[in-house]
Design a protein around this motif. Structure first.
Motif, short mmCIF file in Angstrom:
data_model
loop_
_atom_site.label_atom_id
_atom_site.label_comp_id
_atom_site.label_asym_id
_atom_site.label_seq_id
_atom_site.Cartn_x
_atom_site.Cartn_y
_atom_site.Cartn_z
N THR A 1 -13.85 13.44 41.21
CA THR A 1 -14.06 14.53 40.25
C THR A 1 -15.55 14.66 40.00
O THR A 1 -16.22 13.66 39.76
CB THR A 1 -13.33 14.27 38.93
OG1 THR A 1 -11.93 14.28 39.14
CG2 THR A 1 -13.67 15.32 37.88
N ASP A 2 -16.08 15.87 40.08
CA ASP A 2 -17.51 16.08 39.87
C ASP A 2 -17.81 16.14 38.37
O ASP A 2 -17.38 17.06 37.67
CB ASP A 2 -17.95 17.39 40.53
CG ASP A 2 -19.45 17.55 40.53
OD1 ASP A 2 -20.00 17.89 39.46
OD2 ASP A 2 -20.08 17.32 41.57
N ALA B 1 -17.51 19.68 36.27
CA ALA B 1 -16.36 19.71 35.37
C ALA B 1 -16.80 19.82 33.91
O ALA B 1 -16.24 20.61 33.13
CB ALA B 1 -15.50 18.46 35.57
N LEU C 1 -6.74 18.34 45.80
CA LEU C 1 -7.59 18.64 44.65
C LEU C 1 -6.89 19.53 43.61
O LEU C 1 -6.93 19.25 42.41
CB LEU C 1 -8.88 19.32 45.11
CG LEU C 1 -9.95 18.40 45.74
CD1 LEU C 1 -11.08 19.21 46.34
CD2 LEU C 1 -10.49 17.42 44.71
N VAL D 1 -11.98 19.72 40.29
CA VAL D 1 -13.33 20.12 40.71
C VAL D 1 -13.97 18.91 41.39
O VAL D 1 -14.61 18.09 40.75
CB VAL D 1 -14.18 20.60 39.50
CG1 VAL D 1 -15.54 21.07 39.97
CG2 VAL D 1 -13.45 21.71 38.75
N GLY D 2 -13.76 18.79 42.68
CA GLY D 2 -14.25 17.63 43.41
C GLY D 2 -15.73 17.71 43.70
O GLY D 2 -16.53 16.85 43.34
N PHE D 3 -16.14 18.72 44.36
CA PHE D 3 -17.51 19.11 44.67
C PHE D 3 -18.39 17.97 45.18
O PHE D 3 -18.19 17.50 46.28
CB PHE D 3 -18.14 19.81 43.47
CG PHE D 3 -19.16 20.84 43.90
CD1 PHE D 3 -18.72 22.06 44.40
CD2 PHE D 3 -20.50 20.59 43.88
CE1 PHE D 3 -19.63 23.00 44.85
CE2 PHE D 3 -21.42 21.51 44.32
CZ PHE D 3 -20.98 22.73 44.81
N SER E 1 -16.90 14.74 46.70
CA SER E 1 -15.95 15.16 47.74
C SER E 1 -16.69 15.69 48.97
O SER E 1 -16.31 15.41 50.11
CB SER E 1 -15.01 16.24 47.20
OG SER E 1 -14.11 15.70 46.26
N VAL F 1 -13.13 21.99 50.20
CA VAL F 1 -13.57 21.43 48.92
C VAL F 1 -14.11 22.54 48.02
O VAL F 1 -13.79 22.62 46.82
CB VAL F 1 -14.64 20.34 49.13
CG1 VAL F 1 -15.28 19.95 47.80
CG2 VAL F 1 -14.02 19.11 49.78
N SER G 1 -12.31 23.60 44.63
CA SER G 1 -13.06 23.43 43.39
C SER G 1 -13.17 24.74 42.63
O SER G 1 -13.09 24.77 41.40
CB SER G 1 -14.46 22.87 43.69
OG SER G 1 -14.38 21.59 44.27
N SER H 1 -11.52 25.34 39.06
CA SER H 1 -12.41 25.78 37.97
C SER H 1 -11.85 27.00 37.27
O SER H 1 -11.83 27.07 36.03
CB SER H 1 -13.81 26.09 38.51
OG SER H 1 -14.43 24.95 39.04
#
Length: 397
Positions: free
Chosen positions: A129-130, A134, A296, A337-339, A342, A362, A366, A370
């Protein structure tokens, strides 16, 4: 300059810079000048004699992200010692949620991609998770949410990052140099000793940090691990004569550089993937890419929310009183929200063409997570405002 740094410390501004860097990369890479973008991304700089002639994209991935992970390590150490994760009972819910938010997406991704080339490595892409992205979405769209929502998301993301760091360290070490690793351990021990002796001069710490980074890089372990290790070794309790503990002081000084430079530059070089019709068609036929999206968007929501619900129902952990279950679902959606991490794992786990498709997946996942989370947060914020800041019990059922 101080005012600009203060703005960079806010999740909203950090998230907007990250989004702008991503948009610029996507537009440039898919424009008639895409060749120039690739030329800049692949430009090699650095001393050849030391085998450090890396591309700019590799410097961003191995070097600048070490700063991001150092700040993440500082934050994790602070949470473990004096923050939300220092009390076992308070820490259990975000920890359990984070574990669920890593295992369920990984299992879903592996089941969807099973039998496809790269499936054995790509399952790790949706575990992250970013934090910056996030929290930025939460700050922008969830202004009416209780503060406990931010605390839960932050604690969840910190534990999540620790899991992703372990995945990177264990799975993506292609070769191992024991001597270089021993040097890295020795430098970390010196760093810890200096912290214990209350030494504060950067003239010692900067060379040690650079040396540790180089030693980890040469050991074969991904160099970002050096940032995490040094962050976790930094002292977080202040002495009576100190205004701030070293970890808090460093986090305060380095967060603007991480949010305003390190992460956006990495995103700029990592996010420039094809998004034309042919690329999107290839995406829909790539089971690994589909697995990343499912992991995700679906896996994070099911894993975070489901494990939280189960833990509370079994009496293992307690939910904050001012958070309704629909609030928890909105925050869980943000976990998709992997970003940054990821994208990093996609780069590390797959070959060039497959990595490009996985990174596009990804970005798509994401964006979807979002938007869905933003819609849920806007609605929940409205509910909280209408109820004077408390959860609507009837709406929660």
């Amino acid at each position: 300059m101080a005012e600009f740094a203060r703005y960079l410390r806010t999740e909203t501004v950090g998230g907007m810079i990250l989004l702008a860097a991503t948009a610029l990369a996507l537009i440039w890479a898919n424009s008639p000048w895409g060749g120039q973008y690739e030329a800049i991304r692949d430009l090699r700089v650095g001393p050849v004699a030391l085998h450090m002639d890396l591309s700019l994209a590799e410097w961003a991935k191995n070097g600048l992200l070490a700063l991001f992970f150092f700040v993440a390590g500082l934050e994790l150490k602070r949470e473990l010692v004096v923050g939300e994760l220092s009390d076992l009972r308070s820490a259990l819910l975000p920890v359990i949620a984070a574990v669920g938010g890593m295992t369920i997406p990984a299992a879903l991704a592996l089941s969807v991609a099973w039998g496809s080339p790269g499936a054995g490595e790509a399952w790790a892409i949706p575990v992250a998770t970013d934090i910056a992205f996030a929290l930025g979405v939460l700050a922008i769209t969830g202004s009416g949410m209780p503060n406990s929502a931010r605390v839960f998301l932050l604690s969840l993301a910190v534990v999540d990052d620790l899991g992703a760091i372990l995945v990177i360290a264990i799975l993506f070490t292609s070769s191992f140099n024991l001597v270089a690793f021993a040097v890295a351990i020795a430098l970390c021990a010196v760093y810890a000793y200096l912290q214990r002796r209350r030494v504060t001069t950067p003239w010692l710490y900067v060379p040690i940090a650079v040396g540790t980074w180089l030693a980890v890089e040469f050991s074969g372990i991904h160099a970002t691990i050096a940032g995490v290790a040094l962050g976790l070794l930094t002292r977080v309790r202040r002495d009576p004569y100190e205004k701030e503990a070293p970890a808090v002081r460093l986090e305060h000084r380095l967060q603007p550089w991480s949010a305003g430079l390190a992460v956006p530059v990495f995103a700029f070089f990592a996010a420039g993937v094809p998004v034309n019709g042919a690329a999107l068609r290839a995406l829909t036929m790539d089971r690994v890419a589909i697995a990343v999206i499912v992991g995700l968007v679906v896996g994070k929501l099911v894993g975070i929310f489901g494990s939280s619900l189960l833990a509370v129902r079994l009496g293992v952990a307690s939910k904050p009183d001012d958070l309704a279950w629909r609030d928890m679902a909105a925050v869980a959606m943000l976990g998709g929200v992997g970003f940054t991490v990821s994208l990093l794992i996609a780069d590390l786990s797959l070959d060039t063409d497959a990595a490009e498709r996985a990174k596009a997946a990804v970005l798509l996942a994401s964006a979807v997570a979002s938007l869905l989370a933003a819609a849920m947060l806007v609605r929940r914020s409205r509910v909280h405002r209408n109820n004077g800041g408390g959860p609507n019990a009837a709406d929660d059922e």
